[in-house]
Design an enzyme around this catalytic site. Structure first.
Site, mmCIF file in Angstrom:
data_model
loop_
_atom_site.group_PDB
_atom_site.id
_atom_site.type_symbol
_atom_site.label_atom_id
_atom_site.label_comp_id
_atom_site.label_asym_id
_atom_site.label_seq_id
_atom_site.Cartn_x
_atom_site.Cartn_y
_atom_site.Cartn_z
ATOM 1 N N ARG A 1 -7.098 -9.161 7.599
ATOM 2 C CA ARG A 1 -6.634 -8.576 6.350
ATOM 3 C C ARG A 1 -7.846 -8.318 5.460
ATOM 4 N NH1 ARG A 1 -2.817 -8.038 9.050
ATOM 5 N NH2 ARG A 1 -0.624 -8.566 8.642
ATOM 6 N N ARG B 1 -5.498 -12.461 12.733
ATOM 7 C CA ARG B 1 -4.806 -11.809 11.619
ATOM 8 C C ARG B 1 -5.850 -11.283 10.650
ATOM 9 N NH1 ARG B 1 0.444 -12.288 10.138
ATOM 10 N NH2 ARG B 1 1.031 -11.561 8.056
ATOM 11 N N GLU C 1 -4.874 -8.785 -1.746
ATOM 12 C CA GLU C 1 -4.848 -8.773 -0.280
ATOM 13 C C GLU C 1 -4.037 -7.600 0.207
ATOM 14 O OE1 GLU C 1 -2.535 -9.926 3.497
ATOM 15 O OE2 GLU C 1 -1.869 -9.447 1.458
ATOM 16 N N CYS D 1 0.859 -1.192 0.000
ATOM 17 C CA CYS D 1 0.000 0.000 0.000
ATOM 18 C C CYS D 1 0.884 1.226 0.000
ATOM 19 C CB CYS D 1 -0.910 0.000 1.234
ATOM 20 S SG CYS D 1 -1.986 1.438 1.349
#
Length: 319
Positions: free
Chosen positions: A158, A156, A113, A74
């Site tokens: 995402r 986790r 992702e 990102c």
């Protein structure tokens, strides 16, 4: 059976999950030399190109494929020129490289992702730009935050972007997309005890020294005096761990393992990190501990990817 390409491949988390769902990888790309080393140790890269820098790749030379997979970094996006569309707004970002491939090769579907923070990055403008760019390319996109807890003993979260090209009917529900049939296991159904080595088989180097523990306690007290929060996390075998990060080699206190009241806690071993991410026992770790921690912390969870792909796949390959 379907074909896919593995962009920003890392150590092959996407690839393993997709292969388990019946896919065949026909092209890969990864820049980091240590990740490439691990990838090449675990997957057959002799029958297809294994490119290095995505910015040096001409999309025209990439083979046609059914699905594009990518856990893309990102980066900041332009806030100017919104009337010009994705080519202007995303120029200079690695997402732009993905957009170029999608525009040129027109895969049936893609799965992207990123960290959960992508949704709120720059007050949502980054996500808006990404969604608008993919819409302009002719794709319906369905985002969803998924926690890996249940697939592995780790919290986790995402964000996953499942996309399908306009005109292709995957049998998805119009509002939910593939998430209409996606099934996640019950959270907490896999615990740390399922992936931990017996304490007497873990090398002593993974146990925190008295000096290191004293430093943690001192730092915690100083931060508390300033009104700041700081804590190291100690987990027991019946727990589900926090998120494994790429900086675990330096900040290992985020996941420490309880070894009894009379012994300091320890860090996870690289093999335990592999299990924590859902990699099998035969997955080869051919790099240093520092690199292994970075690689597993950056990876996706293969069993989760397999489940997502199984939810995405009901298309007719005879299109």
């Amino acid at each position: 059976m379907f074909t896919f390409i593995d962009v920003f491949a890392g150590i092959g988390g996407f690839r393993r999950g997709c292969e388990l769902a019946g896919g065949i990888c026909i092209w890969s790309c990864e820049k980091d030399k240590f990740a490439r080393q691990t990838y090449a140790c675990n997957f057959d890269v002799d029958y297809h190109e294994f490119a290095e820098d995505i910015e040096d790749v001409d999309p025209k030379v990439i083979p046609d494929h059914d699905v594009l997979l990518a856990g893309f970094p990102c980066q900041p996006f332009s806030t100017a020129g919104r009337r010009e569309g994705f080519a202007h707004e995303t120029q200079g970002t690695l997402f732009f490289e993905l957009a170029k491939i999608i525009k040129e090769k027109q895969p049936k579907a893609f799965l992207l992702e990123n960290v959960k923070g992508l949704l709120s990055h720059k007050s949502g403008s980054t996500m808006f730009t990404i969604m608008r760019a993919l819409d302009e390319l002719g794709y319906r996109v369905y985002p969803k935050i998924i926690d890996a807890d249940g697939f592995v003993p780790q919290h986790r979260e995402r964000v996953y972007l499942a996309g399908v090209r306009d005109g292709i009917d995957l049998g998805w529900h119009k509002l939910m997309g593939p998430w209409n049939t996606f099934e996640a296991p019950q959270k907490g159904s896999i615990q740390l005890r399922h992936i931990l080595e017996p304490h007497d088989q873990v090398p002593a180097k993974y146990t925190l020294s008295d000096r290191f523990m004293a430093g943690l306690l001192t730092h915690k007290a100083k931060q508390a005096a300033k009104g700041n929060s700081f804590s190291y996390r100690v987990f027991r075998p019946s727990d589900v761990a926090g998120t494994l990060t790429a900086s675990y080699a330096k900040s290992g206190q985020s996941i420490l393992i309880h070894q009894g009241e009379d012994k300091n806690p320890r860090k996870l071993t690289p093999r335990e990190c592999a299990r924590l991410m859902g990699y099998p026992e035969h997955f080869k770790i051919s790099v240093s501990d520092v690199q292994a921690y970075k690689q597993f912390g950056n990876s996706v969870v293969p069993p989760l990817i397999r489940a997502v792909m199984n939810a995405m796949l009901p298309w007719d390959y005879r299109e």
